[in-house]
Design a protein around this motif. Structure first.
Motif, mmCIF file in Angstrom:
data_model
loop_
_atom_site.group_PDB
_atom_site.id
_atom_site.type_symbol
_atom_site.label_atom_id
_atom_site.label_comp_id
_atom_site.label_asym_id
_atom_site.label_seq_id
_atom_site.Cartn_x
_atom_site.Cartn_y
_atom_site.Cartn_z
ATOM 1 N N CYS A 13 -11.280 7.425 -4.823
ATOM 2 C CA CYS A 13 -12.386 8.000 -4.617
ATOM 3 C C CYS A 13 -13.633 7.519 -5.552
ATOM 4 O O CYS A 13 -13.394 7.866 -6.749
ATOM 5 C CB CYS A 13 -12.725 9.518 -4.166
ATOM 6 S SG CYS A 13 -14.338 10.040 -3.797
ATOM 7 N N LEU A 14 -14.398 6.762 -5.143
ATOM 8 C CA LEU A 14 -15.366 6.240 -6.167
ATOM 9 C C LEU A 14 -16.910 7.060 -6.197
ATOM 10 O O LEU A 14 -17.717 7.138 -7.145
ATOM 11 C CB LEU A 14 -15.618 4.930 -5.821
ATOM 12 C CG LEU A 14 -14.824 3.856 -6.120
ATOM 13 C CD1 LEU A 14 -15.045 2.488 -5.738
ATOM 14 C CD2 LEU A 14 -14.042 4.128 -7.428
ATOM 15 N N ASP A 15 -17.033 7.771 -4.983
ATOM 16 C CA ASP A 15 -18.356 8.353 -4.905
ATOM 17 C C ASP A 15 -18.259 9.583 -3.755
ATOM 18 O O ASP A 15 -17.732 9.275 -2.661
ATOM 19 C CB ASP A 15 -19.344 7.485 -4.205
ATOM 20 C CG ASP A 15 -20.845 7.929 -3.831
ATOM 21 O OD1 ASP A 15 -21.252 8.940 -4.594
ATOM 22 O OD2 ASP A 15 -21.597 7.472 -2.787
ATOM 23 N N ARG A 26 -12.659 9.878 -8.684
ATOM 24 C CA ARG A 26 -11.443 9.447 -9.398
ATOM 25 C C ARG A 26 -10.315 10.225 -8.975
ATOM 26 O O ARG A 26 -9.458 10.184 -9.713
ATOM 27 C CB ARG A 26 -11.847 9.792 -10.908
ATOM 28 C CG ARG A 26 -12.826 8.916 -11.460
ATOM 29 C CD ARG A 26 -13.223 8.937 -13.151
ATOM 30 N NE ARG A 26 -13.248 10.480 -13.509
ATOM 31 C CZ ARG A 26 -14.654 10.851 -13.234
ATOM 32 N NH1 ARG A 26 -15.545 10.152 -12.778
ATOM 33 N NH2 ARG A 26 -14.839 12.254 -13.938
ATOM 34 N N LYS A 27 -10.250 10.876 -7.784
ATOM 35 C CA LYS A 27 -9.212 11.467 -7.145
ATOM 36 C C LYS A 27 -8.540 10.417 -6.243
ATOM 37 O O LYS A 27 -9.101 9.907 -5.689
ATOM 38 C CB LYS A 27 -9.517 12.778 -6.692
ATOM 39 C CG LYS A 27 -8.196 13.391 -5.965
ATOM 40 C CD LYS A 27 -8.275 14.935 -5.661
ATOM 41 C CE LYS A 27 -7.227 15.333 -5.128
ATOM 42 N NZ LYS A 27 -7.470 16.809 -4.435
ATOM 43 N N SER A 59 -17.010 4.217 -0.180
ATOM 44 C CA SER A 59 -16.886 5.362 -1.354
ATOM 45 C C SER A 59 -15.582 5.051 -1.930
ATOM 46 O O SER A 59 -15.308 6.246 -2.755
ATOM 47 C CB SER A 59 -17.093 6.749 -0.483
ATOM 48 O OG SER A 59 -18.368 6.835 0.160
ATOM 49 N N PHE A 60 -14.697 4.451 -1.418
ATOM 50 C CA PHE A 60 -13.169 4.413 -1.729
ATOM 51 C C PHE A 60 -12.758 2.888 -2.526
ATOM 52 O O PHE A 60 -13.529 1.958 -1.636
ATOM 53 C CB PHE A 60 -12.388 4.832 -0.884
ATOM 54 C CG PHE A 60 -12.485 6.235 -0.396
ATOM 55 C CD1 PHE A 60 -11.713 7.110 -0.977
ATOM 56 C CD2 PHE A 60 -13.628 6.544 0.560
ATOM 57 C CE1 PHE A 60 -11.600 8.537 -0.626
ATOM 58 C CE2 PHE A 60 -13.597 8.056 0.938
ATOM 59 C CZ PHE A 60 -12.741 8.816 0.264
ATOM 60 N N VAL A 61 -11.621 2.850 -3.084
ATOM 61 C CA VAL A 61 -11.263 1.491 -3.223
ATOM 62 C C VAL A 61 -9.566 1.569 -2.811
ATOM 63 O O VAL A 61 -9.019 2.807 -3.318
ATOM 64 C CB VAL A 61 -11.314 0.900 -4.669
ATOM 65 C CG1 VAL A 61 -10.775 1.807 -5.671
ATOM 66 C CG2 VAL A 61 -10.827 -0.432 -4.734
ATOM 67 N N LEU A 62 -9.094 0.844 -1.976
ATOM 68 C CA LEU A 62 -7.630 0.879 -1.723
ATOM 69 C C LEU A 62 -6.905 0.503 -2.943
ATOM 70 O O LEU A 62 -7.133 -0.483 -3.770
ATOM 71 C CB LEU A 62 -7.226 0.059 -0.586
ATOM 72 C CG LEU A 62 -7.780 0.371 0.826
ATOM 73 C CD1 LEU A 62 -7.293 -0.805 1.887
ATOM 74 C CD2 LEU A 62 -7.169 1.681 1.207
#
Length: 77
Positions: A13-15, A26-27, A59-62
């Motif tokens: 999770c980035l946002d 950051r989770k 909002s995420f990065v794989l």
């Protein structure tokens, strides 16, 4: 985010704007494949409630994790 197999996938999770109770920045979250949602720019993750919900893909990065690390992550989620 095409899924070509049934392996477990994770995203960082980035946002968490607008969903702070459900997501932590950051989770790492487990991704539930949902091709229809992906076409709409959404990602389905198991959030802090323990249920899967749709969120903005941006909002995420794989994460591409080695198999042994995936096992460790799975054991902690």
């Amino acid at each position: 985010m095409p899924r070509k197999n049934s392996e477990t996938h994770y995203a960082l999770c980035l946002d968490n704007e607008g969903c702070r109770a459900s997501l932590e920045v950051r989770k790492i979250y487990q991704v539930v494949p949902d091709p229809e949602a992906e076409r709409e720019g959404l990602i389905r993750v198991i959030d802090n409630s323990g249920e899967d919900y749709l969120y903005e893909e941006s909002s995420f990065v794989l994460l591409k994790l080695p198999r042994d690390i995936e096992k460790l992550v799975a054991a902690t989620l």
